[in-house]
Design a protein around this motif. Structure first.
Motif, PDB file in Angstrom:
ATOM      1  N   ASP A   1       6.659  -1.078  -6.493  1.00 49.48           N
ATOM      2  CA  ASP A   1       8.046  -1.077  -6.986  1.00 49.48           C
ATOM      3  C   ASP A   1       8.830  -0.113  -6.043  1.00 49.48           C
ATOM      4  O   ASP A   1       9.782  -0.154  -5.853  1.00 49.48           O
ATOM      5  CB  ASP A   1       8.228  -0.914  -8.413  1.00 49.48           C
ATOM      6  CG  ASP A   1       7.507  -2.086  -9.271  1.00 49.48           C
ATOM      7  OD1 ASP A   1       7.498  -3.065  -8.595  1.00 49.48           O
ATOM      8  OD2 ASP A   1       7.357  -1.826 -10.450  1.00 49.48           O
ATOM      9  N   THR A   2       8.153   1.099  -5.844  1.00 47.84           N
ATOM     10  CA  THR A   2       8.664   2.088  -5.050  1.00 47.84           C
ATOM     11  C   THR A   2       9.455   1.527  -3.688  1.00 47.84           C
ATOM     12  O   THR A   2      10.366   1.905  -3.276  1.00 47.84           O
ATOM     13  CB  THR A   2       7.803   3.139  -4.809  1.00 47.84           C
ATOM     14  OG1 THR A   2       7.560   3.759  -5.987  1.00 47.84           O
ATOM     15  CG2 THR A   2       8.519   4.373  -4.145  1.00 47.84           C
ATOM     16  N   VAL A   3       8.370   0.795  -3.030  1.00 41.49           N
ATOM     17  CA  VAL A   3       8.878   0.459  -1.609  1.00 41.49           C
ATOM     18  C   VAL A   3       9.244  -1.037  -1.606  1.00 41.49           C
ATOM     19  O   VAL A   3      10.422  -1.569  -1.038  1.00 41.49           O
ATOM     20  CB  VAL A   3       7.742   0.555  -0.651  1.00 41.49           C
ATOM     21  CG1 VAL A   3       8.038   0.143   0.783  1.00 41.49           C
ATOM     22  CG2 VAL A   3       7.154   1.939  -0.674  1.00 41.49           C
ATOM     23  N   GLY A   4       8.608  -1.738  -2.338  1.00 38.24           N
ATOM     24  CA  GLY A   4       9.021  -3.366  -2.469  1.00 38.24           C
ATOM     25  C   GLY A   4       8.913  -4.512  -1.415  1.00 38.24           C
ATOM     26  O   GLY A   4       9.322  -5.423  -1.413  1.00 38.24           O
ATOM     27  N   MET A   5       7.757  -3.899  -0.454  1.00 38.39           N
ATOM     28  CA  MET A   5       7.423  -4.765   0.529  1.00 38.39           C
ATOM     29  C   MET A   5       6.690  -6.203  -0.099  1.00 38.39           C
ATOM     30  O   MET A   5       5.956  -5.917  -1.140  1.00 38.39           O
ATOM     31  CB  MET A   5       6.686  -4.364   1.897  1.00 38.39           C
ATOM     32  CG  MET A   5       7.525  -3.320   2.435  1.00 38.39           C
ATOM     33  SD  MET A   5       6.651  -2.890   3.970  1.00 38.39           S
ATOM     34  CE  MET A   5       7.729  -1.813   4.707  1.00 38.39           C
ATOM     35  N   SER A   6       6.645  -7.284   0.502  1.00 42.99           N
ATOM     36  CA  SER A   6       6.190  -8.424  -0.123  1.00 42.99           C
ATOM     37  C   SER A   6       4.653  -8.270   0.311  1.00 42.99           C
ATOM     38  O   SER A   6       4.218  -7.599   1.254  1.00 42.99           O
ATOM     39  CB  SER A   6       6.744  -9.618   0.449  1.00 42.99           C
ATOM     40  OG  SER A   6       6.368  -9.856   1.956  1.00 42.99           O
ATOM     41  N   ARG A   7       3.879  -8.891  -0.539  1.00 41.31           N
ATOM     42  CA  ARG A   7       2.336  -8.854  -0.233  1.00 41.31           C
ATOM     43  C   ARG A   7       1.990  -9.607   1.049  1.00 41.31           C
ATOM     44  O   ARG A   7       1.174  -9.158   2.138  1.00 41.31           O
ATOM     45  CB  ARG A   7       1.473  -9.702  -1.588  1.00 41.31           C
ATOM     46  CG  ARG A   7       1.583  -9.026  -2.792  1.00 41.31           C
ATOM     47  CD  ARG A   7       1.281  -9.856  -3.801  1.00 41.31           C
ATOM     48  NE  ARG A   7       0.869  -9.260  -5.223  1.00 41.31           N
ATOM     49  CZ  ARG A   7       1.050 -10.093  -6.248  1.00 41.31           C
ATOM     50  NH1 ARG A   7       0.862 -11.453  -6.268  1.00 41.31           N
ATOM     51  NH2 ARG A   7       0.749  -9.199  -7.587  1.00 41.31           N
ATOM     52  N   SER A   8       2.429 -10.720   1.363  1.00 43.83           N
ATOM     53  CA  SER A   8       2.234 -11.536   2.643  1.00 43.83           C
ATOM     54  C   SER A   8       2.573 -10.636   3.767  1.00 43.83           C
ATOM     55  O   SER A   8       1.909 -10.811   4.785  1.00 43.83           O
ATOM     56  CB  SER A   8       2.864 -12.965   2.442  1.00 43.83           C
ATOM     57  OG  SER A   8       2.357 -13.564   1.435  1.00 43.83           O
ATOM     58  N   SER A   9       3.891  -9.986   3.784  1.00 51.89           N
ATOM     59  CA  SER A   9       4.265  -9.533   4.681  1.00 51.89           C
ATOM     60  C   SER A   9       3.450  -8.270   5.168  1.00 51.89           C
ATOM     61  O   SER A   9       3.033  -7.949   6.436  1.00 51.89           O
ATOM     62  CB  SER A   9       5.640  -8.999   4.768  1.00 51.89           C
ATOM     63  OG  SER A   9       5.816  -8.131   3.700  1.00 51.89           O
ATOM     64  N   MET A  10       2.788  -7.501   4.224  1.00 50.20           N
ATOM     65  CA  MET A  10       1.743  -6.299   4.527  1.00 50.20           C
ATOM     66  C   MET A  10       0.686  -7.006   4.765  1.00 50.20           C
ATOM     67  O   MET A  10      -0.466  -6.098   5.802  1.00 50.20           O
ATOM     68  CB  MET A  10       1.719  -5.610   3.379  1.00 50.20           C
ATOM     69  CG  MET A  10       3.029  -4.510   3.046  1.00 50.20           C
ATOM     70  SD  MET A  10       3.396  -3.372   4.611  1.00 50.20           S
ATOM     71  CE  MET A  10       1.987  -2.717   4.720  1.00 50.20           C
ATOM     72  N   LEU A  11       0.011  -8.059   4.535  1.00 50.22           N
ATOM     73  CA  LEU A  11      -1.251  -8.640   4.706  1.00 50.22           C
ATOM     74  C   LEU A  11      -0.964  -8.950   6.533  1.00 50.22           C
ATOM     75  O   LEU A  11      -2.169  -8.859   7.045  1.00 50.22           O
ATOM     76  CB  LEU A  11      -1.661  -9.543   4.002  1.00 50.22           C
ATOM     77  CG  LEU A  11      -1.849  -9.489   2.647  1.00 50.22           C
ATOM     78  CD1 LEU A  11      -2.194 -10.642   1.816  1.00 50.22           C
ATOM     79  CD2 LEU A  11      -3.225  -8.674   2.539  1.00 50.22           C
ATOM     80  N   TRP A  12       0.135  -9.371   6.810  1.00 49.72           N
ATOM     81  CA  TRP A  12       0.311  -9.580   8.380  1.00 49.72           C
ATOM     82  C   TRP A  12       0.362  -8.301   8.940  1.00 49.72           C
ATOM     83  O   TRP A  12      -0.383  -8.441  10.056  1.00 49.72           O
ATOM     84  CB  TRP A  12       1.442 -10.484   8.382  1.00 49.72           C
ATOM     85  CG  TRP A  12       1.282 -11.955   8.084  1.00 49.72           C
ATOM     86  CD1 TRP A  12       2.237 -12.710   7.411  1.00 49.72           C
ATOM     87  CD2 TRP A  12       0.705 -12.650   9.255  1.00 49.72           C
ATOM     88  NE1 TRP A  12       1.676 -14.085   7.387  1.00 49.72           N
ATOM     89  CE2 TRP A  12       0.934 -14.134   8.497  1.00 49.72           C
ATOM     90  CE3 TRP A  12      -0.084 -12.559  10.325  1.00 49.72           C
ATOM     91  CZ2 TRP A  12       0.377 -15.265   9.150  1.00 49.72           C
ATOM     92  CZ3 TRP A  12      -0.770 -13.680  10.970  1.00 49.72           C
ATOM     93  CH2 TRP A  12      -0.619 -14.996  10.213  1.00 49.72           C
ATOM     94  N   VAL A  13       0.566  -7.216   8.650  1.00 50.87           N
ATOM     95  CA  VAL A  13       0.252  -5.970   9.196  1.00 50.87           C
ATOM     96  C   VAL A  13      -1.183  -5.812   9.617  1.00 50.87           C
ATOM     97  O   VAL A  13      -1.396  -5.608  10.847  1.00 50.87           O
ATOM     98  CB  VAL A  13       1.189  -4.860   8.524  1.00 50.87           C
ATOM     99  CG1 VAL A  13       0.668  -3.511   9.188  1.00 50.87           C
ATOM    100  CG2 VAL A  13       2.461  -5.046   8.308  1.00 50.87           C
ATOM    101  N   GLY A  14      -1.935  -5.886   8.592  1.00 43.09           N
ATOM    102  CA  GLY A  14      -3.235  -5.476   8.749  1.00 43.09           C
ATOM    103  C   GLY A  14      -3.913  -6.760   9.744  1.00 43.09           C
ATOM    104  O   GLY A  14      -4.861  -6.541  10.606  1.00 43.09           O
ATOM    105  N   ALA A  15      -3.278  -8.118   9.800  1.00 46.13           N
ATOM    106  CA  ALA A  15      -3.929  -9.242  10.585  1.00 46.13           C
ATOM    107  C   ALA A  15      -3.749  -8.737  11.942  1.00 46.13           C
ATOM    108  O   ALA A  15      -4.558  -9.042  12.836  1.00 46.13           O
ATOM    109  CB  ALA A  15      -3.235 -10.433  10.072  1.00 46.13           C
ATOM    110  N   LEU A  16      -2.356  -8.631  12.400  1.00 51.66           N
ATOM    111  CA  LEU A  16      -2.112  -8.383  13.725  1.00 51.66           C
ATOM    112  C   LEU A  16      -2.855  -6.798  14.177  1.00 51.66           C
ATOM    113  O   LEU A  16      -3.102  -6.805  15.395  1.00 51.66           O
ATOM    114  CB  LEU A  16      -0.492  -8.210  13.725  1.00 51.66           C
ATOM    115  CG  LEU A  16       0.159  -9.540  13.416  1.00 51.66           C
ATOM    116  CD1 LEU A  16       1.742  -9.136  13.478  1.00 51.66           C
ATOM    117  CD2 LEU A  16      -0.305 -10.954  14.417  1.00 51.66           C
TER     118      LEU A  16
END
Length: 452
Positions: free
Chosen positions: A272-287
């Motif tokens: 809740d502190t930052v609030g980025m979505s799960r999917s968008s952050m998973l894409w960071v790891g993927a790329l």
């Protein structure tokens, strides 16, 4: 005219590539299992296995189960390293893959805490321990297999395929979790999270087909036919190579960068502190892992030319710096900046150390204790790295948002790997059959004298 026989320690034509492919695919499949647990521990398990606690405590407990496997890995390394140095690398590679597939499939079948109470997290930890034992022998056996099959002047390149396979498994796990994480909350928590774990059945079958066709290494067969295998590899290792075991333990702490990046940073960014979505952050790891797939063999090939130590040091020192930048980017809430720095930190810089350590560590030991030396040394260091996530969650404060403390903590864990690399011998020019012989390795580092 007769054709000269190949050296006794030479691999048959095509075997180096076959060994590298088997290591890549097997590691990718094995670490797919291992990393889907990391994603689930950050995103799912706090709500289904530890939902009787407040959110912060539930996350802390869930991340602690991620570290349990790392605690089990030194125990697995003692057993599997002993077997691998006595019975061969191939047997361990097949066994570890099957054990990982079974334990991961069982996680997908577990009841939740709401269904069976406190028994649920107990069963989860048990399955996680089996995953850890499997992972303990996986990389060490694959590293030994590829190193001993590789041409002497390309050991870094071929051995790096074990780690690029690991990144491939992490990429596959992330790509599987992206659509799963996008499911409606009710479906995600009821059945969706189980699907990636059930897929491990296919993972185990494919890996078994690939690895069972691989030949044992010439170096191990020569050792068996000549001096014979060591009855107690651990005793020989600790008596004659204890200093290098300590170097590998210290060097393996570099894995803390990976666990903080893939687990704690993911939990922090989606809080809740930052609030980025799960999917968008998973894409960071993927790329970032896509970039790592290319960067790892390139860094390893460079180490075949300039040496293991300088390339490894680039990764260790650079990771300490770039982790600050990556966590700072997350704290700003800017996704584009987070994506860019995530790719640089994990995909490029960390890959320098990650791509070189399989050859760097393996070349410290002779054939008779190589698997034991790499397995025990790395798994003790990895055990600390696994719990780095739990410590990070604790030092991040009650709100879990003190990213500077986590960055400092991660940078501190990069110091022992730097010291280990500086004090290690350079081995990239030492013949494979002479690795582990200190006098030979030291003479190989001295420039040749020029005579008139």
């Amino acid at each position: 005219m007769t054709v000269p026989a190949p050296p006794r320690d030479a691999s048959p034509p095509g075997q180096p590539k076959k060994a590298a492919a088997a290591a890549w695919i097997g590691s990718a499949l094995e670490y797919y299992d291992f990393f889907i647990y990391g994603s689930a521990a950050a995103l799912i398990f706090p709500e289904i296995f530890f939902d009787d606690s407040d959110p912060a405590t539930a996350t802390l407990l869930s991340l602690a189960t991620f570290g349990v496997a790392y605690a089990a890995r030194p125990i697995g390394a003692l057993f599997l390293g002993h077997i691998g140095d006595r019975l061969g690398r191939k047997k361990i590679m097949v066994f570890t893959l099957m054990l990982m597939g079974l334990s991961t499939f069982l996680i997908g079948c577990l009841p939740t805490r709401a269904q069976v109470g406190s028994l649920a997290p107990v069963l989860l930890v048990l399955c996680r321990v089996l995953q850890g034992i499997s992972a303990a022998g996986e990389q060490a056996s694959a590293n030994s297999m590829t190193l001993e099959h590789a041409p002497p002047d390309r050991r870094g390149f071929f051995t790096s395929f074990t780690l690029s396979g690991t990144q491939g498994g992490q990429l596959l796990a992330t790509l599987v979790f992206i659509p799963i994480a996008a499911l409606p909350e009710e479906q995600l928590l009821s059945w969706g999270w189980r699907v990636p774990f059930w897929l491990s059945v296919a993972v185990a079958v494919v890996g078994w087909v690939i690895r069972r066709r691989l030949d044992e290494t010439p170096a191990f067969e020569q050792q068996t036919a000549g001096e014979g295998v060591v009855k107690l590899p651990l005793m020989v290792l600790l008596r004659e190579h204890w200093a290098d075991v300590l170097r590998v333990v210290a060097g393996a702490l570099i894995a803390s960068v990976s666990t903080v990046f893939t687990v704690w940073a993911l939990a922090y960014a989606t809080s809740d502190t930052v609030g980025m979505s799960r999917s968008s952050m998973l894409w960071v790891g993927a790329l970032a892992n896509v970039v790592a797939l290319a960067a790892i063999p390139l860094w390893a090939a460079l180490s075949d030319r300039v040496g293991r130590r300088p390339v490894y040091l680039i990764g260790a020192v650079g990771s300490a710096v770039t982790m600050f930048l990556y966590l700072w980017a997350i704290s700003t809430g800017g996704y584009a900046l987070t994506l860019l720095l995530g790719i640089i930190a994990f995909g490029v810089v960390y890959s320098a150390a990650n791509g070189v350590w399989p050859s760097f560590y393996g070349e410290m030991f002779p054939t008779r204790v190589r698997l034991s030396g790499v397995a025990i040394g790395t798994q003790i260091g990895f055990a600390v790295a696994g719990f780095a996530v739990t410590f990070a969650a604790r030092i991040a404060g009650p709100d879990g948002d003190d990213w500077t403390a986590v960055a400092l903590f991660t940078a501190a864990l990069c110091v022992p790997p730097v010291i280990a690399a500086i004090t290690a011998r350079e081995t990239h020019r030492v013949p494979t059959e002479r690795l582990g012989e200190r006098a030979v390795e030291e003479s190989a580092q001295r420039p040749a004298k020029v005579t008139a």
